[in-house]
Design a protein around this motif. Structure first.
Motif, PDB file in Angstrom:
ATOM      1  N   ASP A  47      19.202  50.449  63.609  1.00 15.42           N
ATOM      2  CA  ASP A  47      17.932  50.250  64.288  1.00 15.42           C
ATOM      3  C   ASP A  47      17.339  51.582  64.749  1.00 15.42           C
ATOM      4  N   GLU A  48      18.191  52.516  65.101  1.00 11.54           N
ATOM      5  CA  GLU A  48      17.703  53.800  65.580  1.00 11.54           C
ATOM      6  C   GLU A  48      17.495  54.772  64.422  1.00 11.54           C
ATOM      7  N   SER A  67      13.659  46.442  56.722  1.00  7.67           N
ATOM      8  CA  SER A  67      14.253  45.775  57.884  1.00  7.67           C
ATOM      9  C   SER A  67      14.775  46.775  58.911  1.00  7.67           C
ATOM     10  N   ARG A  68      15.625  47.703  58.472  1.00  5.63           N
ATOM     11  CA  ARG A  68      16.189  48.682  59.385  1.00  5.63           C
ATOM     12  C   ARG A  68      16.046  50.074  58.776  1.00  5.63           C
TER      13      ARG A  68
END
Length: 211
Positions: free
Chosen positions: A168-169, A119-120
């Motif tokens: 996310d990054e 997911s992340r």
């Protein structure tokens, strides 16, 4: 032995009735309970982790999901992932862990990097200090799990790491000014349930003093 454990597929029902491959689905573990062995940081190492987290948050605005102090750990061996972890599986894992005989050692992480997940991204501490000793402990658990009739989950590419954030990054590989050292004096069995802020600490097993 490692190659055999990695490639082995159990074909007969074990005494614990865990041989079915449906016990360990390959789909995402998100939303499922998980049972796994881990190394937990002592108070000094936990504080050092939190200081590294704080520095990274100052340097990267996108790191907004830090692992809480209670959840900081180094994964050692994944036992099971299922909608509901059966008591028999917990008992089997404890039985296998009780048969492990290993010495104390230290893990040393010298850089921060990003691992891509389903997911992340996971922003982690990583390094090779103590890697082989942790890998040997990982393999020992797999051997003992197999000895009592459970599928071994030994990973040929086992890489020690401690997740600091899910984000996310990504963070480019960055060398730490001072390596982060985590004493490994015991290993623990943790039970993770979806939505719960902490892991259930099932049991722990001390490692031996060096001879």
């Amino acid at each position: 032995m490692l190659r055999w454990l990695v490639m082995h597929e159990q074909n007969t029902q074990s005494s614990f009735d865990f041989a079915s491959r449906t016990m360990h689905p390959k789909s995402s573990r998100f939303g499922k309970e998980t049972l796994f062995f881990a190394i937990l940081p002592d108070p000094e190492a936990r504080q050092a982790c939190l200081e590294i987290q704080a520095r990274l948050q100052r340097e990267h605005d996108g790191l907004l999901s830090p692992m809480t102090p209670e959840r900081l750990h180094v994964s050692l061996y994944g036992v099971a992932s299922a909608e509901k972890i059966r008591d028999e599986m917990i008992f089997a894992a404890c039985q296998a862990a009780s048969a492990v005989d290993a010495c104390r050692f230290d893990l040393s992480f010298d850089h921060v990097a990003s691992f891509r997940t389903a997911s992340r991204n996971a922003v982690v501490l990583s390094g090779n200090g103590g890697r082989e000793l942790l890998r040997q402990l990982h393999i020992q658990i797999g051997i003992e799990m197999h000895a009592i009739g459970c599928d071994p989950h030994v990973k040929a590419d086992f890489q020690p790491h401690a997740t600091l954030f899910y984000a996310d990054e990504t963070v480019a590989k960055t060398t730490l000014a001072t390596p982060f050292v985590m004493p490994v004096r015991e290993f623990v069995l943790l039970h993770k349930r979806p939505g719960e802020p902490t892991y259930e600490h099932v049991e722990s097993w001390p490692l031996s003093e060096r001879g």
